[in-house]
Design an enzyme around this catalytic site. Structure first.
Site, mmCIF file in Angstrom:
data_model
loop_
_atom_site.group_PDB
_atom_site.id
_atom_site.type_symbol
_atom_site.label_atom_id
_atom_site.label_comp_id
_atom_site.label_asym_id
_atom_site.label_seq_id
_atom_site.Cartn_x
_atom_site.Cartn_y
_atom_site.Cartn_z
ATOM 1 C CD GLN A 206 6.278 4.888 1.466
ATOM 2 O OE1 GLN A 206 7.434 5.475 1.834
ATOM 3 N NE2 GLN A 206 5.911 4.093 1.762
ATOM 4 C CG ASN A 207 3.928 3.198 -4.609
ATOM 5 O OD1 ASN A 207 5.106 3.126 -4.026
ATOM 6 N ND2 ASN A 207 3.073 1.932 -4.711
ATOM 7 C CG ASP B 36 2.659 2.748 -9.182
ATOM 8 O OD1 ASP B 36 1.583 3.207 -8.763
ATOM 9 O OD2 ASP B 36 3.359 1.920 -8.777
ATOM 10 C CG HIS C 149 7.029 10.160 -1.955
ATOM 11 N ND1 HIS C 149 7.551 8.846 -1.777
ATOM 12 C CD2 HIS C 149 7.091 10.644 -1.142
ATOM 13 C CE1 HIS C 149 8.239 8.952 -0.697
ATOM 14 N NE2 HIS C 149 7.826 10.148 0.046
ATOM 15 N N GLY D 183 3.943 -3.476 1.454
ATOM 16 C CA GLY D 183 5.042 -3.130 0.461
ATOM 17 C C GLY D 183 5.946 -1.853 0.537
ATOM 18 C CB SER E 264 11.971 -0.611 3.147
ATOM 19 O OG SER E 264 12.061 0.877 2.591
#
Ligand code: OAD
Length: 265
Positions: free
Chosen positions: A102-103, A105, A120, A190, A192
């Site tokens: 979902q990162n 970066d 994402h 990592g 939620s």
């Protein structure tokens, strides 16, 4: 705890088809804030409706552009941590590893993971409101407008990341569901587990009868589904699992089994 590392490594040693599903927590030890933890969370300090929606961008494109410039400027300086490197090193032992993240970066790729599905988007790419995609900073380096204009149609450029209320990239989502339903083990790191549709991927693995390993310092919405819950930071937990895995696979245990082969970002 030793027993749990061994159990996790046993699952990985048997896996032929592994999905690693990651969220903001895997990058925390690289210095990137998560979204909803109590202290220092991004969405505690900033208003996502203003900064991470298309309406917010249309209302104040300069503000949103400059906020992302600031964030991406910070991202430009970050490097993968031992958690990312351990995930990349799994490819030595498991024949098929796909990282679904979902990162935005880019750190899984930078760590050397070769098959990364970005749900994402990725901060290194830009698209325009008119639908043209695939631009990088080099495409608007000579412009002074904020936001810059699309080199093809002149419409405003925006980061190619998913904002609230937007569809996830359909190919990425389709692949994520297919891989999760077909995997024989899932490693969740990592997240939620609160943001759909990504958060339902572990349910697909569960339904397929695949064991789930979770790494997180805190319990999450996914913890009830986990067969092995490694409670701690990814940068500490994952190298320890890799040590066990190396032992099972017959390699000599070393203090640092992961060679940090960083690819340029
Ligand atoms: P969250 O901020 O919701 O959750 C981060 C998770 O990481 C929490 O469960 C933490 O306990 C855990 N964590 C913290 N430090 C960690 C560490 N060192 N190692 C491992 N885990 C750690 O972030 P996400 O679940 O990624 O979406 O959030 C999902 C989506 O919500 C994001 O992709 C973003 C956000 O709004 C969009 O921008 C579309």
């Amino acid at each position: 705890m030793e027993k749990l590392f061994r159990q996790a490594a046993d699952i990985l040693a048997r896996s032929q088809r592994l999905v690693v599903f990651s969220g903001a927590g895997v990058s925390k030890e690289s210095g990137i804030a998560t979204f909803r933890e109590a202290q220092d969370a991004l969405w505690g300090r900033y208003d996502p409706h203003q900064l991470a929606t298309l309406q917010g961008f249309r209302r104040n494109p300069k503000l949103v552009w400059e906020w992302y410039e600031h964030r991406f400027g910070l991202l430009g300086d970050v490097t993968p941590n031992p958690g990312h490197l351990a995930i990349a090193a799994l490819e030595r032992y498991v024949p098929h590893v796909v990282v679904i993240t979902q990162n935005i970066d880019n750190l899984h790729r930078a760590a050397g993971s070769s098959d990364v599905v970005e749900l994402h988007g990725n901060w290194r790419f830009y698209r325009c409101l008119g639908g043209h995609k695939g631009f990088t900073r080099a495409d608007f380096a000579d412009q002074t407008d904020i936001p810059p204009q699309c080199p093809r149609c002149g419409d405003m450029l925006r980061p190619d990341v998913v904002w609230f209320g937007e569809m996830l990239p359909p190919e990425a989502l389709e692949r994520a569901f297919a891989e999760s339903a077909a995997c024989d083990a899932m490693l969740v790191v990592g997240t939620s587990g609160l943001v759909q549709p990504a958060a339902s991927l572990p349910t697909y693995a569960r339904r397929a009868g695949s064991p789930i390993i979770e790494v997180n310092p805190n319990r999450s919405a996914i913890t009830p589904l986990a067969d092995v819950f490694l409670q701690g930071p990814a940068g500490e937990m994952l190298p320890r699992v890799m040590n066990e895995l190396a032992t099972i696979m017959g390699e000599e245990r070393t203090a640092s089994p992961i060679s940090p082969v960083l690819r340029s970002q």
